[in-house]
Design a protein around this motif. Structure first.
Motif, PDB file in Angstrom:
ATOM      1  N   ALA A 366       0.816  -1.216   0.000  1.00 22.00           N
ATOM      2  CA  ALA A 366       0.000   0.000   0.000  1.00 22.00           C
ATOM      3  C   ALA A 366       0.852   1.269   0.000  1.00 22.00           C
ATOM      4  CB  ALA A 366      -0.936  -0.002   1.207  1.00 22.00           C
ATOM      5  N   GLY A 367       2.176   1.098  -0.006  1.00 19.10           N
ATOM      6  CA  GLY A 367       3.069   2.240  -0.082  1.00 19.10           C
ATOM      7  C   GLY A 367       3.467   2.854   1.241  1.00 19.10           C
ATOM      8  N   HIS A 368       3.211   2.140   2.346  1.00 19.86           N
ATOM      9  CA  HIS A 368       3.575   2.645   3.669  1.00 19.86           C
ATOM     10  C   HIS A 368       4.913   2.057   4.109  1.00 19.86           C
ATOM     11  CE1 HIS A 368      -0.417   4.322   3.889  1.00 19.86           C
ATOM     12  NE2 HIS A 368      -0.971   3.122   3.725  1.00 19.86           N
ATOM     13  N   PRO A 369       5.555   2.642   5.103  1.00 18.43           N
ATOM     14  CA  PRO A 369       6.828   2.082   5.593  1.00 18.43           C
ATOM     15  C   PRO A 369       6.652   0.649   6.092  1.00 18.43           C
ATOM     16  CG  PRO A 369       6.472   4.295   6.473  1.00 18.43           C
ATOM     17  CD  PRO A 369       5.194   3.889   5.807  1.00 18.43           C
ATOM     18  N   ARG A 370       7.699  -0.145   5.934  1.00 20.28           N
ATOM     19  CA  ARG A 370       7.656  -1.517   6.417  1.00 20.28           C
ATOM     20  C   ARG A 370       7.472  -1.528   7.933  1.00 20.28           C
ATOM     21  NH1 ARG A 370       9.448  -6.419   4.382  1.00 20.28           N
ATOM     22  NH2 ARG A 370       9.949  -7.994   5.960  1.00 20.28           N
ATOM     23  N   PRO A 371       6.462  -2.207   8.441  1.00 19.13           N
ATOM     24  CA  PRO A 371       6.244  -2.207   9.894  1.00 19.13           C
ATOM     25  C   PRO A 371       7.243  -3.104  10.610  1.00 19.13           C
ATOM     26  CG  PRO A 371       4.669  -3.669   8.831  1.00 19.13           C
ATOM     27  CD  PRO A 371       5.440  -3.000   7.713  1.00 19.13           C
TER      28      PRO A 371
END
Length: 386
Positions: A366-371
């Motif tokens: 989704a284009g968010h930072p890797r958790p």
């Protein structure tokens, strides 16, 4: 200060001696916490159900022969020097340490108390919503209580730590975090009724049921000393004033009858507090009955409430929660104050790896930072280690 890989417990006293040139008087620790359910309810007279996690802040401390106070952390090695007369001037991570000493001094005379040297180390992630600040405060408080011979009760420690965070750090928080880390017991949560001031240890039963709690750090930091947290608190205060009652003391049925008295924004804020308090008591009831594997839908409903009514979630956390549930988590929700931070997912131990992989994949796609994902197991509260 940034949490991360803590110094090995056996090293902390050695590192203290190396830095200060003398042995410490002891080592004390306090855990971070995860809030299972009940968010932003503490300053609204509602209820929460947190548990301590198995990541801890540790302090090695030695009293001095004067009123000087010297503190350093193992993370950045920065040295802060003050005195018992200028504690309120602290800033940064040192404010959490010196703020506790200041708060104690506001209610207990320190004229005959010596200063101290302190080395801080923490494995509690910072800015994630797992109470890294309360862990530091509680570890310092139990250490100074013992070394200064104060005999503080745990509920007084809660109040002093909160005062440090409110008045020295400048974060308008309630007492949820400090209560959790000071009263916690292993494999148990602490039911906190902020309306009555009562607390109750509620067995989680996660070990027997082979359930795990995954903490999904979005890596999107937050700071409760500024911005949206204070805004939500002011909105809740406005809603409570309009209704003539602390929000957490209203039942969902009572709010339904009166919700038309509020403008749409305040109505949403009030609805979250009222329903999340009701969910908290229901989750506690189910846990007491040994139904830990049935609480998941209530956790997910809490997230929907935070997202839609309280406006404290962010897209990366919404994706993580949805992905966790789709991958087989029993329930998932934003935990902590929000506006970043972390979510939690209650999973069967056998499903943990699959849920972990699914969340990582969905969030990054989704284009968010890797958790950053870790398992949190319920731990004991603040204590002396050595």
């Amino acid at each position: 200060m940034n949490g991360g890989a803590a110094a090995a417990p056996d090293d902390l006293l050695d590192r203290f001696a190396a830095h200060f040139g003398r042995p410490a008087d002891g080592e004390w620790s306090a855990p971070g916490r995860v809030n299972l359910v009940g968010e932003h309810t503490d300053y609204n007279g509602g209820a929460s159900l947190p548990f301590a996690i198995d990541r801890r802040a540790r302090v090695a401390v030695a009293l001095r022969g004067d009123r000087t106070v010297r503190v350093v952390s193992t993370i950045d090695e920065r040295h802060h020097e003050s005195s018992l007369d200028t504690l309120a001037e602290a800033a940064g991570w040192a404010a959490y340490v010196l703020g506790v000493a200041w708060a104690i001094g506001q209610e207990h005379a320190l004229d005959d108390k010596p200063g101290f040297d302190l080395l801080l180390d923490s494995a509690v992630p910072v800015g994630v919503g797992v109470s890294s600040s309360a862990a530091i405060e509680a570890a310092v408080c139990v250490a100074l209580d013992e070394l200064w011979g104060l005999g503080l009760a745990r509920d007084e420690m809660v109040r002093l730590c909160r005062r440090a965070e409110n008045e020295v750090v400048g974060a308008p928080t309630g007492t949820l975090d400090q209560s959790a880390v000071l009263f916690a017991e292993p494999d148990a949560a602490v039911l906190l009724d902020f309306g009555t001031g009562a607390s109750e240890i509620v067995p989680l039963g996660f070990e027997a049921a082979e359930l795990d709690v995954l903490v999904v750090d979005s890596t999107i930091g937050h700071d409760h000393a500024v911005g949206e947290y204070g805004e939500r608190r002011r909105e809740c205060e406005a809603a409570a004033a309009a209704l003539g009652s602390p929000l957490g003391r209203l039942t969902p049925a009572e709010l339904d009858r009166r919700i038309g008295e509020l403008d749409p924004l305040l109505a949403r804020r009030a609805r979250h507090i009222v329903t999340d308090t009701a969910r908290t008591f229901e989750v506690a009831r189910m846990l007491r009955a040994g139904r830990a594997d049935e609480i998941g839908p209530l956790l997910t409903a809490s997230h929907v409430s935070q997202r839609d009514d309280f406006g404290t979630s962010v897209p990366a956390i919404d994706v993580a929660v949805e992905a966790a549930v789709e991958a087989g988590a029993l329930g998932a929700r934003l935990t902590g104050g929000g506006f970043g931070g972390a979510s939690i997912a209650l999973v069967r131990r056998a499903d943990a790896e699959r849920v972990r992989d699914a969340v990582t994949r969905a969030v990054t796609q989704a284009g968010h930072p890797r958790p950053e994902i870790f398992t949190a197991r319920a731990s004991g509260g603040a204590r002396r280690e050595r």
